[in-house]
Structure formats: structure tokens, C-alpha cells
Design a protein around this motif. Structure first.
Motif, mmCIF file in Angstrom:
data_model
loop_
_atom_site.group_PDB
_atom_site.id
_atom_site.type_symbol
_atom_site.label_atom_id
_atom_site.label_comp_id
_atom_site.label_asym_id
_atom_site.label_seq_id
_atom_site.Cartn_x
_atom_site.Cartn_y
_atom_site.Cartn_z
ATOM 1 N N TYR A 147 33.756 26.841 30.523
ATOM 2 C CA TYR A 147 33.079 25.674 31.116
ATOM 3 C C TYR A 147 31.954 25.155 30.228
ATOM 4 N N TYR A 148 31.247 26.063 29.535
ATOM 5 C CA TYR A 148 30.034 25.641 28.812
ATOM 6 C C TYR A 148 30.073 25.925 27.317
ATOM 7 N N LEU A 181 28.384 26.736 39.647
ATOM 8 C CA LEU A 181 28.623 28.157 39.926
ATOM 9 C C LEU A 181 29.736 28.363 40.953
ATOM 10 N N ASP A 182 29.773 27.512 41.984
ATOM 11 C CA ASP A 182 30.826 27.655 43.006
ATOM 12 C C ASP A 182 32.198 27.457 42.378
ATOM 13 N N GLU A 214 35.453 36.312 45.575
ATOM 14 C CA GLU A 214 34.745 35.106 45.129
ATOM 15 C C GLU A 214 33.242 35.192 45.425
ATOM 16 N N LYS A 215 32.915 35.745 46.586
ATOM 17 C CA LYS A 215 31.491 35.842 46.941
ATOM 18 C C LYS A 215 30.761 36.803 45.995
ATOM 19 N N ILE A 269 26.929 37.594 41.455
ATOM 20 C CA ILE A 269 26.588 38.034 40.086
ATOM 21 C C ILE A 269 26.122 36.833 39.257
ATOM 22 N N LEU A 270 26.800 35.709 39.420
ATOM 23 C CA LEU A 270 26.406 34.505 38.674
ATOM 24 C C LEU A 270 25.005 34.039 39.081
ATOM 25 N N VAL A 271 24.746 34.041 40.378
ATOM 26 C CA VAL A 271 23.419 33.602 40.852
ATOM 27 C C VAL A 271 22.330 34.541 40.315
#
Ligand code: NZQ
Ligand code: ZN
Length: 387
Positions: free
Chosen positions: A275-276, A354-355, A376-377, A382-384
Motif C-alpha cells: 500500500y505504501y 488501516l481497516d 482481522e481484529k 497490531i497495526l494501531v
């Protein structure tokens, strides 16, 4: 211990000056060579000129400009077209993991009549691939000793690890002096990548004492020698040991007989760089300690204690939870101490996608079967925590 089959057919040719053997190694593979490389570092270090000199009796076609996080379009597609147009016999990859990964996808695509994405996305199993020889200029991925390549497709935000035994390089030239010019940033990212390859094989349910010893020793070596490489880029001994550690990292030798981990940090990181377009090793360094915190529980505690005691030398008489938490903090501190940006925001990632990324990872990476399954949660948490 789990059953396994193992074969790594790649010939490693290691040390200062070994590139002189290139013509002899290439000769049996054919005359027409596709020379693949990146954005120009091989010209700055004089390796490009050296290779052309060594290959003066071969016909060389060039594919320059392969980018980090190598792209399907244009690099893989251009490479496949060149191989078909010029009836290439062998690919010579000169550069880091990105050039080599791209070359692997080209090698398979060149022997296939349809869209090469069919192979990379596992829709079709390759029947053949061109032989690949590589001269590695950056220690990190282990692609030089494994059967995988990671390819990005920008329009779909896919970054896929394409693995097939046909993709093992025939020979890998590993001269640590070519890595002297690797920047501090890329050296640190390489250390983090290789360390994470070890961790992905260490944090499993069922591991042998033998493999644990290999892994712990590699982690210690990577930390000691990685730091030396950053402090003194021309320290041959440190560059050499780091290079060998990285080479061992990804070809399964560290996990033979172990149960599998599902490579969760890689599953998450591949979405970040899809994505980045961030540097793979930096993404891993950011994710790793947050993932560790997320999976620390009664069930995984002893694994973290072993890691803390044997890798970081934490006093084994201390409370187990204290050892585990300290080991995670020391992992974070080590990455930070070698100059890695340790938050997603520092590498240009905010909360906006992030979602979407968590969903993409949950659907595509199979982490529900990881050592500690991630839904997914869990991935989003972890991303948050990494922001
Ligand atoms: O493009 P050039 O000009 O060559 O510059 C490169 C690039 O900008 C530069 N560089 C390479 N050698 C150098 C040098 N600069 C100065 N001196 C040298 N001697 O370094 C930059 C990064 O190069 P890249 O090849 O992208 O780095 P790396 O080797 O870390 O490869 C990263 C890619 O490998 C994938 C990653 O996902 C990422 O796409 N991985 C491949 C794996 C595999 N095949 O087994 C496993 C890994 O987990 C990883 O996913
Ligand atoms: Zn990696």
C-alpha cells in the motif's frame, strides 16, 4: 519432530574476489544472458563494468531499473518480453533482493505462454524456469539461497510471495565487499529483515533444541555484526558474517522438523509495503515488537522466556512475565538503536487505510493458521499499536 523433505540446490560462492569465477559458472548455462539490475548502485561500485568485462564472450541483453519492492508492471513484464524476444538462456541478477526476486518471476514467466501473473498468483503451476545466477550486493532477504520471490502489483495492492523449487538460483556469488556501500538505512533494514526471518521460524509450537540454538545464535550474530556494519561500513568480517546470516535466513534450514509459524509479521508487512511502498525491513521492525506484545500469553510465555534468556542474556531467575516483557522491550530498543524509525507514522503511514489493510491481510495471508492465529481484529490491533 515433524516430517520434512529438504533440498537446496543453489551453489554458494562466497568471499572476496569470487566474481572472477563468473564466466566458468555461466558457460554451461548458455550464451544469451539477461542482465538484470536496479537503479544504478552497481554502476557506482564498479560492478556493472566488471560484469560486462567478465561476460565479453556472452551476448548480454539488459533490464535495468528494477525498483525496491519490485513491480510486476513494468519490470516482470519487460523482463519476460526481453527473454522471449532474444531467446535468453540464463538470467544474471546483480543487486539486492528486489532485483533477484524480480528475476525469479521473469525466469518462470519466460517459460510460460500466458500472463505471468497466473504463475505468481498460483493460478497455474510453472513447468519450467530459466536458470538464474546472482551476484548479491545487499545482505537481507536470503533470496540468494531460497526458492521465493516477492512481487508487487500496484493497481491491486498485492504483494505476493511466489515460491517454487524451480526458482532456486543455480549459483549465488556472495562477496561481502560489494555490500560496503549499502547505506546505514538499508543495512539496518537488512538486519531487521534477517532477524525477523529467524523469529518467524523461532516462535512456533513445536521446535527442536537444535533449531532453537541455530536461531538464537543467528539473532545474536545479526545484532553484533549488524551494529558493526552500521558503525564501520567497510568492516569486512562483520559484513561477511552478516551476509552469511542473511543467506541462511529464509531457506527453511532453521525450521526443519519444527511446526510452522505462518510468518505473521511478513503477512502484515507485505501489505504495508504494497500500500505504501515502504522499506520491507523497516516495516518488519515496526511490526515485530507490537506483534510480540499481542501474542504474549500463558501459552507463549515460555517461548519468550527462552528468547529473552538466550538471545538477550536476561537473568533466568527473574519472574517469567518480567523476562518476556523485557525481551520484547529489548527487541524494540535494538531496532531503534540502529536507527530504524519505529512507528508507522514515521514511514508515512497514518490511520486512514488501516481497516482496508487489515481486511486485505486477513483475506489474503492465511494468518488464521499462524502459530497464534490472527483474525482481522487482531491484525488491526497490531497495526494501531504500531502507529
Ligand atoms: O536499485 P539500486 O540502485 O541497486 O539500489 C538499491 C535499492 O535502492 C540499494 N542497494 C543495493 N545494493 C547496494 C545498494 N546501495 C548501495 N550499495 C549497494 N551495494 O538498496 C536499495 C534496496 O534494495 P532492495 O533490493 O530493495 O533491498 P532488499 O535486498 O532488502 O530487498 C527487499 C525486497 O525483498 C523482498 C522484500 O519484500 C522486498 O521486496 N523479500 C524477499 C524475500 C525472498 N525472496 O526470500 C524474503 C524477504 O522476506 C522479503 O520479503
Ligand atoms: Zn523478509
Amino acid at each position: 519432530m515433524q516430517n520434512f523433505e529438504y533440498c537446496t540446490p543453489t551453489r554458494l560462492i562466497f568471499g572476496k574476489g569470487v566474481v572472477e569465477k563468473l564466466p566458468a559458472v555461466m558457460a554451461p548455462l548458455g550464451k544469451k544472458v539477461l542482465l538484470t539490475y536496479g537503479g544504478g548502485s552497481i554502476k557506482k561500485i564498479g560492478l556493472y563494468q566488471k560484469v560486462l568485462e567478465l561476460l565479453k564472450n556472452f551476448e548480454v541483453v539488459e533490464l535495468p531499473g528494477i525498483q525496491p519492492n519490485p513491480k510486476y508492471d513494468p519490470s516482470v513484464l519487460d523482463g519476460v518480453r526481453l527473454c522471449k524476444e532474444h531467446k535468453i538462456d540464463v538470467i544474471l541478477s546483480v543487486g539486492g533482493g528486489s532485483v533477484l526476486d524480480c528475476s525469479k518471476a521473469i525466469a518462470a514467466g519466460a517459460c510460460y505462454d500466458g500472463d505471468p501473473w497466473d504463475l505468481i498468483s498460483y493460478k497455474v503451476k510453472a513447468k519450467a524456469a530459466l536458470p538464474i545466477v546472482d551476484i548479491l550486493t545487499l545482505a537481507a532477504t536470503g533470496s540468494e539461497f531460497d526458492a521465493g520471490g516477492v512481487i508487487s502489483r500496484t493497481e491491486t495492492n498485492d504483494k505476493i510471495g511466489y515460491i517454487d523449487p524451480l526458482l532456486y538460483p543455480v549459483a549465488s556469488f556472495l562477496d561481502p565487499t560489494y555490500t560496503f556501500t549499502v547505506s546505514k538505512k538499508q543495512t539496518a533494514a537488512g538486519v531487521a529483515d534477517a532477524m525477523n526471518h529467524v523469529m518467524e521460524q523461532y516462535f512456533v509450537e513445536d521446535a527442536t533444541l537444535l533449531n532453537d540454538g541455530f536461531c538464537e545464535s543467528m539473532l545474536r550474530s545479526l545484532m553484533v555484526n549488524g551494529r558493526k556494519c552500521i558503525e564501520n561500513p567497510e568492516d569486512y568480517t562483520a559484513r561477511a558474517e552478516m551476509m552469511l546470516c542473511c543467506t541462511y535466513g529464509c531457506n527453511r534450514i532453521l525450521s526443519l522438523g519444527n511446526s510452522q509459524s505462518g510468518w505473521p509479521c511478513h503477512g502484515i508487512e507485505h501489505a504495508l509495503s504494497a500500500y505504501y511502498d515502504i522499506t520491507h525491513g523497516e516495516g518488519l521492525a515496526i511490526i515485530t515488537p507490537r506483534w510480540m506484545k499481542h501474542i504474549l500469553s500463558e501459552r507463549t510465555l515460555d517461548r519468550f522466556v527462552k528468547y529473552g534468556v538466550n538471545v538477550f542474556g536476561i537473568d533466568p531467575s527473574r519472574d517469567k512475565w518480567e523476562i518476556a516483557r523485557k525481551a520484547i522491550d529489548m527487541t524494540y530498543d535494538f531496532f531503534k538503536s540502529i536507527g530504524i524509525p519505529m512507528t508507522l507514522r514515521e514511514v508515512g503511514i497514518d490511520e486512514s487505510r488501516l481497516d482496508e489493510m487489515a481486511h486485505h491481510i486477513a483475506v489474503n495471508e492465511g494468518l488464521d493458521e499462524a502459530y497464534v492465529p490472527l483474525d482481522e481484529k487482531g491484525i488491526k490491533d497490531i497495526l494501531v499499536a504500531s502507529l
